[in-house]
Design a protein around this motif. Structure first.
Motif, PDB file in Angstrom:
ATOM      1  N   THR A 183      34.823  -2.121  47.759  1.00  0.00           N
ATOM      2  CA  THR A 183      34.329  -3.485  47.933  1.00  0.00           C
ATOM      3  C   THR A 183      33.535  -3.691  49.213  1.00  0.00           C
ATOM      4  N   GLY A 184      33.658  -2.762  50.140  1.00  0.00           N
ATOM      5  CA  GLY A 184      32.969  -2.910  51.409  1.00  0.00           C
ATOM      6  C   GLY A 184      33.733  -3.771  52.400  1.00  0.00           C
ATOM      7  N   ARG A 229      44.143   1.305  51.063  1.00  0.00           N
ATOM      8  CA  ARG A 229      43.319   0.445  51.904  1.00  0.00           C
ATOM      9  C   ARG A 229      41.903   1.009  52.024  1.00  0.00           C
ATOM     10  N   LEU A 230      41.793   2.317  52.262  1.00  0.00           N
ATOM     11  CA  LEU A 230      40.474   2.935  52.387  1.00  0.00           C
ATOM     12  C   LEU A 230      39.708   2.895  51.069  1.00  0.00           C
ATOM     13  N   GLN A 231      40.406   3.100  49.950  1.00  0.00           N
ATOM     14  CA  GLN A 231      39.749   2.997  48.634  1.00  0.00           C
ATOM     15  C   GLN A 231      39.185   1.602  48.448  1.00  0.00           C
ATOM     16  N   ASN A 232      39.943   0.615  48.856  1.00  0.00           N
ATOM     17  CA  ASN A 232      39.486  -0.776  48.762  1.00  0.00           C
ATOM     18  C   ASN A 232      38.232  -1.005  49.597  1.00  0.00           C
ATOM     19  N   ILE A 233      38.235  -0.459  50.801  1.00  0.00           N
ATOM     20  CA  ILE A 233      37.073  -0.627  51.678  1.00  0.00           C
ATOM     21  C   ILE A 233      35.846   0.032  51.069  1.00  0.00           C
ATOM     22  N   PHE A 234      36.023   1.255  50.534  1.00  0.00           N
ATOM     23  CA  PHE A 234      34.877   1.932  49.926  1.00  0.00           C
ATOM     24  C   PHE A 234      34.396   1.222  48.674  1.00  0.00           C
TER      25      PHE A 234
END
Length: 155
Positions: A71-72, A64-69
């Motif tokens: 794609t924002g 989830r955090l990788q996704n946030i970093f």
């Protein structure tokens, strides 16, 4: 003394020394987990299950955090709520028909109780319930007749 060594070897072999390697917990967290598991007297299977669950949760959080970093945005935020198609509500059962079924059920119950020799105990209760349902059916019949007369009078 030999029994103390055996106890130490058993507690050391529970698999919690590996928790830092598996899930990436800090040494303090691992120690806390070990103490809590020991105090709760969980079986080895239960302890492994908890550790596996925690590892999966940690992996899910990492993704989830990788996704946030990357794609924002959080992946869950981007998901659109699926459009739920509203179907026509089920046809409303006619209360009169429901009452007929309920009366039939009460009669069957009374017959079953009489077959078991318990009829006397239930007869007055069941007959009162049937009487109440019949009165409700009469009210519905009066209302329908009144509505029908109004409809016929306006035409």
């Amino acid at each position: 003394m030999a029994s103390q060594e055996r106890v130490d070897s058993v507690t050391k072999g529970t698999g919690f020394r590996r928790c830092r390697k598996q899930a990436g917990y800090t040494p303090g967290t691992c120690e806390l987990l070990r103490v809590m598991m020991k105090e709760s007297k969980l079986t080895n299977f239960q302890q492994r299950h908890i550790m596996d669950t925690m590892k999966r949760d940690l992996e899910k959080e990492k993704r989830r955090l990788q996704n946030i970093f990357a794609t924002g945005k959080d992946k869950e935020e981007r998901k659109k709520v699926p459009h739920v198609r509203q179907e026509d509500p089920a046809p409303e059962l006619d209360r009169f028909d429901e009452l007929v079924k309920e009366i039939q059920d009460r009669k069957e119950f009374l017959a079953a109780m009489e077959a078991l020799g318990q009829g006397r105990q239930y007869r007055s209760i069941i007959l009162a319930e049937i009487s109440q349902k019949l009165r409700e059916m009469e009210d519905i019949d009066r209302r329908r007749s009144k509505e029908l007369r109004k409809a016929l009078a306006t035409t």
